[in-house]
Scaffold this motif. Structure first.
Motif, short mmCIF file in Angstrom:
data_model
loop_
_atom_site.label_atom_id
_atom_site.label_comp_id
_atom_site.label_asym_id
_atom_site.label_seq_id
_atom_site.Cartn_x
_atom_site.Cartn_y
_atom_site.Cartn_z
N GLU A 33 0.84 -1.21 0.00
CA GLU A 33 0.00 0.00 0.00
C GLU A 33 0.87 1.26 0.00
O GLU A 33 2.04 1.21 0.38
CB GLU A 33 -0.88 0.02 1.26
N HIS A 93 2.72 4.62 0.90
CA HIS A 93 3.38 5.04 2.13
C HIS A 93 3.95 6.45 2.04
O HIS A 93 5.14 6.67 2.32
CB HIS A 93 4.45 4.02 2.53
N ASP A 106 5.28 -2.14 4.54
CA ASP A 106 4.69 -2.91 5.65
C ASP A 106 5.05 -4.39 5.64
O ASP A 106 4.90 -5.05 6.67
CB ASP A 106 3.16 -2.78 5.64
N GLY A 157 3.08 -5.68 10.37
CA GLY A 157 3.60 -4.39 9.91
C GLY A 157 2.52 -3.41 9.50
O GLY A 157 2.84 -2.33 8.99
N HIS A 190 1.76 6.70 10.01
CA HIS A 190 1.76 6.07 8.69
C HIS A 190 2.56 6.89 7.67
O HIS A 190 2.25 8.06 7.43
CB HIS A 190 0.32 5.90 8.18
N GLU A 236 8.73 5.30 10.09
CA GLU A 236 8.47 4.15 9.22
C GLU A 236 9.35 4.19 7.98
O GLU A 236 9.90 3.17 7.54
CB GLU A 236 6.98 4.13 8.83
ZN ZN Z 1 2.96 1.12 7.07
#
Ligand code: ZN
Length: 264
Positions: free
Chosen positions: A31, A33, A42, A113, A155, A160
């Motif tokens: 997805e 990021h 993730d 994750g 997020h 991250e």
């Molecule tokens: Zn993530």
């Protein structure tokens, strides 16, 4: 040990030979990021953690193949995001639980994750429990914020992105940094995470599509993507992995002989 390396005959003996082994399923998502992070953020992070766990305590951990897809409905409208939904994810997780239980393994760690996976993981964890097993769930990004306040993770934010950088520096798009964009619902309903708004000092969940609330794709807020650097990422990855290794060692000692559900 890697489950994928066993033949089915040898897999059948895993639990008999080592009754305290912990099955570890790295699970993530594919997805968006934010401006810098790769779509695989993730799943590459728990995958790397699992590889380090195997290298350090391979005899105590049975590593399952990494699950690269998850439930991510709020981010599905961004190009490249794959949302398989809760039901499909749940089916996969229960199939993994069934498979390791047929190998005689009753301890299971979901090394997660992605936050959107949690309801499906909880469901699979209960499914395992009611068959006589015990599951644990580690969300590495929650753990990082618990280990150190400055490692709180949003997020697609700096933390991250930094950890993704520690795993795959060549996959982080540092040249594309642009300002985060956050669309508040009203002057007094301020977005504080993908689904949450703050009102008069408290947080309220208001589910919506992230493309309209965080058009830049990051919900870092205090944790801006520009904070990302490889040293920060390497320190966090080391810390969350070391914690997880110690946790697995303790988990393997838990006595399951008096489990309230019979082993099936
Ligand atoms: Zn993530």
């Amino acid at each position: 040990m890697y489950l994928a390396s066993f033949s089915w005959k040898k897999a059948a003996e895993i639990g008999k030979k080592n009754g305290s082994i912990v099955a570890v399923l790295p699970i993530g998502s594919t997805e968006e990021h934010g401006p810098l992070g790769p779509l695989g953020t993730d799943h590459i992070i728990p995958h790397e953690m699992a590889a380090r766990i195997e290298a350090k305590i391979g005899a105590k951990a049975l590593i399952l193949p990494t699950m690269p897809y998850g439930a991510t409905p709020a981010l599905a409208s961004f190009p490249g995001s794959v949302d398989i939904g809760y039901e499909a994810l749940c089916s996969v997780l229960k199939a993994c639980v069934d498979a390791v239980m047929r190998c005689g393994v009753r301890r299971f760690l979901f090394l997660n994750g992605h936050g959107g996976n949690t309801p499906a993981i909880d469901t699979a964890a209960l499914y395992l429990y009611r068959r006589g097993g015990q599951a644990a769930e580690i969300d590495w990004w929650v753990l990082s914020g618990q280990l150190r306040k400055e490692w709180m993770c949003g997020h697609g934010g700096g933390v991250e992105t930094a950890v993704a950088m520690a795993v795959r520096p060549d996959w982080v798009h540092i040249e594309d940094l642009f300002d985060s964009e956050i669309v508040h619902l009203s002057p007094l309903l301020k977005n504080v995470h993908i689904h949450n708004v703050e009102f008069e000092g408290a947080s309220v969940k208001m589910v919506r599509d992230a493309a309209y609330s965080i058009p830049s794709g990051d919900a870092g807020y205090e944790d801006a993507p520009s904070r990302a650097n490889a040293k920060l990422g390497a320190d966090i990855l080391d810390a969350v992995t070391d914690y997880t290794i110690k946790f697995i060692e303790e988990f393997s000692k838990v006595d399951l002989t008096n489990h309230p559900y019979k082993e099936k």
